[in-house]
Design a protein around this motif. Structure first.
Motif, PDB file in Angstrom:
ATOM      1  N   ALA A   1       0.838  -1.208   0.000  1.00 37.99           N
ATOM      2  CA  ALA A   1       0.000   0.000   0.000  1.00 37.99           C
ATOM      3  C   ALA A   1       0.871   1.255   0.000  1.00 37.99           C
ATOM      4  CB  ALA A   1      -0.934   0.000   1.205  1.00 37.99           C
ATOM      5  N   ALA A   2       1.909   1.262   0.826  1.00 35.45           N
ATOM      6  CA  ALA A   2       2.803   2.424   0.910  1.00 35.45           C
ATOM      7  C   ALA A   2       3.903   2.383  -0.158  1.00 35.45           C
ATOM      8  CB  ALA A   2       3.442   2.490   2.299  1.00 35.45           C
ATOM      9  N   LYS A   3       4.008   1.244  -0.860  1.00 36.75           N
ATOM     10  CA  LYS A   3       5.040   1.052  -1.899  1.00 36.75           C
ATOM     11  C   LYS A   3       6.445   1.196  -1.318  1.00 36.75           C
ATOM     12  CE  LYS A   3       2.046   1.643  -5.695  1.00 36.75           C
ATOM     13  NZ  LYS A   3       1.173   0.582  -5.321  1.00 36.75           N
ATOM     14  N   THR A   4       6.666   0.514  -0.203  1.00 39.99           N
ATOM     15  CA  THR A   4       7.970   0.525   0.451  1.00 39.99           C
ATOM     16  C   THR A   4       8.363  -0.897   0.821  1.00 39.99           C
ATOM     17  OG1 THR A   4       7.000   0.831   2.656  1.00 39.99           O
ATOM     18  CG2 THR A   4       7.637   2.829   1.442  1.00 39.99           C
ATOM     19  N   GLY A   5       9.634  -1.058   1.131  1.00 41.80           N
ATOM     20  CA  GLY A   5      10.101  -2.372   1.555  1.00 41.80           C
ATOM     21  C   GLY A   5      11.545  -2.337   1.972  1.00 41.80           C
TER      22      GLY A   5
ATOM     23  N   ASP B   1      16.597  -1.116   0.175  1.00 46.82           N
ATOM     24  CA  ASP B   1      15.457  -0.438   0.804  1.00 46.82           C
ATOM     25  C   ASP B   1      14.773   0.555  -0.131  1.00 46.82           C
ATOM     26  OD1 ASP B   1      17.322   1.575   0.716  1.00 46.82           O
ATOM     27  OD2 ASP B   1      17.345   1.960   2.865  1.00 46.82           O
ATOM     28  N   LYS B   2      15.130   0.525  -1.404  1.00 44.64           N
ATOM     29  CA  LYS B   2      14.465   1.391  -2.382  1.00 44.64           C
ATOM     30  C   LYS B   2      13.729   0.490  -3.360  1.00 44.64           C
ATOM     31  CE  LYS B   2      17.906   5.014  -1.923  1.00 44.64           C
ATOM     32  NZ  LYS B   2      18.890   4.325  -1.095  1.00 44.64           N
ATOM     33  N   PHE B   3      12.426   0.358  -3.166  1.00 49.38           N
ATOM     34  CA  PHE B   3      11.600  -0.516  -3.993  1.00 49.38           C
ATOM     35  C   PHE B   3      10.907   0.312  -5.066  1.00 49.38           C
ATOM     36  CE2 PHE B   3      12.664  -3.411  -0.873  1.00 49.38           C
ATOM     37  CZ  PHE B   3      11.972  -4.616  -0.921  1.00 49.38           C
TER      38      PHE B   3
ATOM     39  N   ASP C   1       0.829  -2.875  -7.906  1.00 42.65           N
ATOM     40  CA  ASP C   1       1.223  -3.512  -6.650  1.00 42.65           C
ATOM     41  C   ASP C   1       2.362  -4.512  -6.839  1.00 42.65           C
ATOM     42  OD1 ASP C   1      -0.171  -5.507  -7.939  1.00 42.65           O
ATOM     43  OD2 ASP C   1      -1.295  -6.145  -6.172  1.00 42.65           O
ATOM     44  N   LYS C   2       2.987  -4.493  -8.009  1.00 44.97           N
ATOM     45  CA  LYS C   2       4.083  -5.415  -8.319  1.00 44.97           C
ATOM     46  C   LYS C   2       5.429  -4.714  -8.159  1.00 44.97           C
ATOM     47  CE  LYS C   2       1.452  -8.743 -10.151  1.00 44.97           C
ATOM     48  NZ  LYS C   2       1.376 -10.092  -9.683  1.00 44.97           N
ATOM     49  N   VAL C   3       6.350  -5.363  -7.470  1.00 45.54           N
ATOM     50  CA  VAL C   3       7.715  -4.851  -7.349  1.00 45.54           C
ATOM     51  C   VAL C   3       8.408  -5.069  -8.690  1.00 45.54           C
ATOM     52  CG1 VAL C   3       9.928  -5.133  -6.174  1.00 45.54           C
ATOM     53  CG2 VAL C   3       7.808  -5.381  -4.875  1.00 45.54           C
ATOM     54  N   THR C   4       9.041  -4.014  -9.220  1.00 44.52           N
ATOM     55  CA  THR C   4       9.765  -4.132 -10.494  1.00 44.52           C
ATOM     56  C   THR C   4      11.278  -4.025 -10.312  1.00 44.52           C
ATOM     57  OG1 THR C   4       9.514  -1.774 -10.935  1.00 44.52           O
ATOM     58  CG2 THR C   4       7.834  -3.255 -11.856  1.00 44.52           C
ATOM     59  N   ALA C   5      11.726  -3.473  -9.189  1.00 41.16           N
ATOM     60  CA  ALA C   5      13.164  -3.350  -8.923  1.00 41.16           C
ATOM     61  C   ALA C   5      13.394  -3.063  -7.451  1.00 41.16           C
ATOM     62  CB  ALA C   5      13.785  -2.240  -9.773  1.00 41.16           C
TER      63      ALA C   5
END
Length: 192
Positions: free
Chosen positions: A63-67, A108-110, A115-119
């Motif tokens: 939701a926050a687009k973080t990881g 730590d930069k997603f 909603d899909k991680v691309t990098a």
């Protein structure tokens, strides 16, 4: 009035739970996680190998687009299928496994598309040197695993090409071996 206060309190509690539940921690599943590398061999074939021991964790908030992700790779577990080659790769000429028993990636930069991680961008530490690296996701997915009682599993195939000389791995340059090494981290991680 009392019903309104209770309704507002219940709604606030629900929203707080939903917002908090988006950030989840995942542990790498060793049976579905592989770290492999490949390098051209005199422009004729491709040398490939893998590391049999690896571990990692990830935090993901779609939701926050973080990881955040941390991967540790055991260099003493290198496996090419050929013992003499494994020993040479572990030697001071290349991975120097006795002195540097681990390779680490912390990101730590997603980057997301929907909603899909691309990098994932972060730092790779190899031979005691740390360099910035971006792992591109060739595919990313989350699913409810029928094998794990419908627990959520997220992962994908992440890859990058590194310049090994940036880490001080210079062996074979005089013979014509390239600087570029393709690194692939195939990972599935189970929600904790």
């Amino acid at each position: 009035m009392k019903k309104t206060i209770l309704a507002v309190a219940a709604a606030a509690a629900l929203l707080s739970t939903v917002a908090h539940a988006e950030n989840a921690t995942y542990a790498f599943d060793p049976s579905h996680t592989y770290v492999t590398f490949e390098i051209s061999h005199f422009g004729t074939s491709t040398n490939r190998g893998r590391f049999d021991k690896k571990e990692g964790t990830a935090q993901l908030d779609r939701a926050a687009k973080t990881g955040k992700v941390d991967v540790t790779i055991d260099t003493t577990s290198i496996n090419t299928g050929f013992d003499a080659f494994n020993k040479h790769l572990q030697s001071a000429d290349l991975f120097d496994a006795a002195k540097y028993p681990t390779i680490k990636f912390s990101g730590d930069k997603f980057t997301f598309a929907g909603d899909k991680v691309t990098a994932i961008s972060g730092n790779l530490t190899l031979l005691g040197k740390t360099q910035p690296v971006t792992l591109k996701a060739n595919q990313f997915n989350c699913y409810e695993s029928p094998m794990l009682n419908k627990r959520e599993v997220c992962g994908g195939d992440f890859e990058t090409t590194i310049d090994r000389t940036a880490f001080g791995m210079n062996y074979g340059l005089a013979y014509g071996f390239p600087k570029e090494v393709r690194l692939v981290i195939q990972v599935e991680a189970i929600k904790q």
